[in-house]
Write a protein that holds these residues in place. Structure first.
Motif, PDB file in Angstrom:
ATOM      1  N   HIS A 184       0.833  -1.202   0.000  1.00 39.49           N
ATOM      2  CA  HIS A 184       0.000   0.000   0.000  1.00 39.49           C
ATOM      3  C   HIS A 184       0.870   1.256   0.000  1.00 39.49           C
ATOM      4  O   HIS A 184       0.542   2.240  -0.668  1.00 39.49           O
ATOM      5  N   THR A 185       1.966   1.217   0.728  1.00 37.86           N
ATOM      6  CA  THR A 185       2.875   2.353   0.773  1.00 37.86           C
ATOM      7  C   THR A 185       3.519   2.591  -0.583  1.00 37.86           C
ATOM      8  O   THR A 185       3.634   3.732  -1.042  1.00 37.86           O
TER       9      THR A 185
ATOM     10  N   VAL B 225       2.338   1.690  -3.557  1.00 41.88           N
ATOM     11  CA  VAL B 225       1.317   2.183  -4.481  1.00 41.88           C
ATOM     12  C   VAL B 225       0.998   3.654  -4.202  1.00 41.88           C
ATOM     13  O   VAL B 225       0.881   4.469  -5.124  1.00 41.88           O
ATOM     14  N   PHE B 226       0.877   4.007  -2.937  1.00 41.16           N
ATOM     15  CA  PHE B 226       0.593   5.393  -2.569  1.00 41.16           C
ATOM     16  C   PHE B 226       1.709   6.319  -3.046  1.00 41.16           C
ATOM     17  O   PHE B 226       1.442   7.380  -3.626  1.00 41.16           O
ATOM     18  N   CYS B 227       2.949   5.930  -2.794  1.00 40.26           N
ATOM     19  CA  CYS B 227       4.084   6.765  -3.208  1.00 40.26           C
ATOM     20  C   CYS B 227       4.168   6.881  -4.727  1.00 40.26           C
ATOM     21  O   CYS B 227       4.403   7.963  -5.266  1.00 40.26           O
TER      22      CYS B 227
ATOM     23  N   GLY C  84       1.790   6.666  -6.779  1.00 41.22           N
ATOM     24  CA  GLY C  84       0.649   7.406  -7.281  1.00 41.22           C
ATOM     25  C   GLY C  84       0.634   8.866  -6.928  1.00 41.22           C
ATOM     26  O   GLY C  84      -0.031   9.664  -7.600  1.00 41.22           O
ATOM     27  N   THR C  85       1.339   9.258  -5.889  1.00 37.71           N
ATOM     28  CA  THR C  85       1.273  10.655  -5.454  1.00 37.71           C
ATOM     29  C   THR C  85       2.548  11.453  -5.712  1.00 37.71           C
ATOM     30  O   THR C  85       2.467  12.635  -6.048  1.00 37.71           O
TER      31      THR C  85
ATOM     32  N   THR D 278       2.805  15.187  -7.432  1.00 38.33           N
ATOM     33  CA  THR D 278       3.174  16.283  -6.539  1.00 38.33           C
ATOM     34  C   THR D 278       4.392  17.024  -7.070  1.00 38.33           C
ATOM     35  O   THR D 278       4.429  18.260  -7.083  1.00 38.33           O
TER      36      THR D 278
END
Length: 123
Positions: free
Chosen positions: A53-54, A56-58, A60-61, A65
């Protein structure tokens, strides 16, 4: 340098040593177990899911950013129409938070504020 050693380097090195041990918090005793703790964590399904999850989050963001930040930095650094409007929009959250904090603390520490009211009540 002393502050860095006491509050930075020592806790870092101590946590690394503890990570290679089985630590009993009640007696402050630890037995070295080597990489067993790391193996147990890496084989844990909950850890693997959290790590995924970490990632994928990184993934994706972070690119978005960085892209938005780069676009806004270029926009402010160029001669464009309404440049002051863009600058104000970017710096407004920073200045508003400082103003809000200052206002809150002014009310807390004013002569009739919350802090003095509590102190008066306590004598």
């Amino acid at each position: 340098m002393l502050t860095f050693l006491v509050f930075g380097l020592y806790p870092l090195l101590y946590s690394i040593v503890i990570s290679f041990s089985r630590y009993d918090i009640l007696t402050s005793q630890f037995n070295l177990v080597g990489f067993k703790n790391y193996y147990l964590v890496l084989m844990d399904k909950d850890f693997q899911r959290a790590l995924w999850h970490t990632v994928v989050f990184c993934a994706g963001t972070v690119p978005f950013t960085i892209g938005i930040a780069l676009f806004l930095a270029v926009l402010i650094n160029r001669r464009v129409h309404f440049k002051q409007f863009y600058e104000a929009g970017l710096f407004l959250p920073v200045t508003v938070s400082v103003v809000v904090i200052a206002t809150v603390f002014t009310y807390i520490y004013s002569p009739k504020g919350m802090a003095n009211t509590i102190l008066d009540y306590l004598g």
